[in-house]
Scaffold this active site. Structure first.
Site, PDB file in Angstrom:
ATOM      1  N   ASN A 251       7.077  -4.701   2.748  1.00  0.00           N
ATOM      2  CA  ASN A 251       6.235  -3.576   3.156  1.00  0.00           C
ATOM      3  C   ASN A 251       5.302  -4.071   4.257  1.00  0.00           C
ATOM      4  O   ASN A 251       4.398  -4.868   4.012  1.00  0.00           O
ATOM      5  CB  ASN A 251       5.439  -3.077   1.946  1.00  0.00           C
ATOM      6  CG  ASN A 251       4.560  -1.882   2.258  1.00  0.00           C
ATOM      7  OD1 ASN A 251       4.167  -1.653   3.398  1.00  0.00           O
ATOM      8  ND2 ASN A 251       4.234  -1.120   1.226  1.00  0.00           N
TER       9      ASN A 251
ATOM     10  N   CYS B 167      -0.578   3.535   6.040  1.00  0.00           N
ATOM     11  CA  CYS B 167       0.862   3.304   6.244  1.00  0.00           C
ATOM     12  C   CYS B 167       1.549   4.379   7.085  1.00  0.00           C
ATOM     13  O   CYS B 167       2.660   4.161   7.567  1.00  0.00           O
ATOM     14  CB  CYS B 167       1.566   3.191   4.899  1.00  0.00           C
ATOM     15  SG  CYS B 167       1.081   1.748   3.935  1.00  0.00           S
TER      16      CYS B 167
ATOM     17  N   HIS C  49       9.335   4.803   5.174  1.00  0.00           N
ATOM     18  CA  HIS C  49       8.396   3.700   4.988  1.00  0.00           C
ATOM     19  C   HIS C  49       8.980   2.766   3.945  1.00  0.00           C
ATOM     20  O   HIS C  49       9.387   3.194   2.868  1.00  0.00           O
ATOM     21  CB  HIS C  49       7.048   4.259   4.529  1.00  0.00           C
ATOM     22  CG  HIS C  49       6.067   3.229   4.096  1.00  0.00           C
ATOM     23  ND1 HIS C  49       5.896   2.027   4.748  1.00  0.00           N
ATOM     24  CD2 HIS C  49       5.181   3.221   3.054  1.00  0.00           C
ATOM     25  CE1 HIS C  49       4.956   1.327   4.149  1.00  0.00           C
ATOM     26  NE2 HIS C  49       4.515   2.023   3.111  1.00  0.00           N
TER      27      HIS C  49
END
Length: 327
Positions: A284, A117, A254
């Site tokens: 996400n 990520c 994030h």
């Protein structure tokens, strides 16, 4: 080596054509209408169709970033892929994007950087090195992820929060700057986020157990490690940048989950208007999450020239990453 004169010249993002609403998730899981939205805070996410490959989405995002930067593919000196999961193991996704941009015979270096990520933040750091040393004048960095192909819907606490998408930036040298960059890894959390299949250990030749080909997440473990390590990490990052949290104009985190965004806000003692929160509309998006939120901040006016932004997040590992930018 900080600060560097790394300047974001353009941003771009791409959302797949097909939206999937929280109501559709409720119907799929047999839940009462409204339960998914209440539980996960995600109203809609987008799911890539079969023709919307990782490299296709990345190319569309890159074209938007180049349009904002006022340049074209022939102006790019380096292409960095920063995806959480590659389109295929070999060759890299960056090679596939180079081809889609019409640069197949250009010789322009193209390779991938993977930190799940946080891949975008690590690619941003590498791009800055190339720019500072004069090895490149313009660098294209893209993140593109299709989480939907690897979700385990028997464990909706993990599956229901993800969405697909891509984002890209064009970087050069100018009035902008990276004031500080940080990255730390704590492998005590290595089992918190796992996709076992696809490498040399779990594959068709050696066999795979049920569930090895889907993403498995221990949200409690991931949160405990991140929650413990994040506050001192952020304090050190801001100290190296020479700036206080309240002086940051825009926080680009994030978009891990609704809970994670709330924790980040509390950890930094931020004002709500400082935080870019698009989770309810995108979910996400793995590595594409941070640059997608960045593109939203730029295009919506939340982040303007001369302002300071904090890019921050966590990833499988467990790793923590952040960068303080002057846009």
């Amino acid at each position: 080596m900080f600060p560097t004169s790394t300047t974001i010249e353009g941003t771009g993002s791409y959302l797949p054509r097909t939206p999937v609403t929280a109501a559709e998730i409720d119907a799929r899981m047999g839940w009462p209408t409204g339960l998914s939205l209440k539980r996960f805070g995600l109203g809609v996410r987008h799911v890539a169709d079969s023709d919307e490959t990782t490299s296709y989405m990345a190319t569309r995002a890159a074209e938007r970033a180049m349009e904002m930067a006022g340049c074209g593919p022939s102006d790019i000196d380096l292409i960095l892929g920063a995806c959480g999961v590659m389109e295929q193991p070999i060759p890299s996704t960056a090679v596939l994007v180079q081809d889609r941009l019409g640069l197949a015979q250009s010789g322009v270096p193209a390779f991938d950087i993977n930190a799940t990520c946080l891949s975008f933040l690590q690619a941003l750091d590498v791009a800055g090195m190339w720019l500072e040393t004069g090895r490149a004048r313009r660098v294209l960095v893209f993140s593109s992820d299709i989480a939907s192909v690897g979700l385990d819907w028997s464990r909706p606490e993990g599956a229901a929060i993800f969405g697909d998408g891509a984002a890209a930036v064009v970087l050069g040298r100018g009035d902008g700057a990276v004031l500080a960059h940080g990255f730390e890894t704590y492998s005590e959390g290595r089992d918190a986020c796992v996709l076992a299949a696809g490498g040399t250990r779990v594959n068709p030749a050696r066999g795979a157990a049920p569930g090895d080909d889907t993403f498995q997440m221990d949200g409690g473990l991931a949160f405990r490690v991140a929650a413990t390590r994040l506050p001192p990490f952020l304090a050190g990052l801001l100290r190296r940048a020479g700036i206080a949290a309240q002086q940051i104009d825009c926080i680009v985190p994030h978009q891990a989950s609704a809970q994670a965004l709330k924790h980040t806000t509390r950890a930094l003692r931020l004002r709500a208007e400082q935080m870019v929160d698009i989770f309810a509309r995108t979910g996400n998006q793995v590595a594409a999450s941070i640059p997608t939120a960045l593109d939203h901040a730029v295009r919506s006016g939340l982040l303007r020239r001369g302002q300071t932004a904090l890019l921050v997040g966590t990833s499988a590992g467990i790793s923590l990453g952040g960068a303080v930018l002057r846009f």
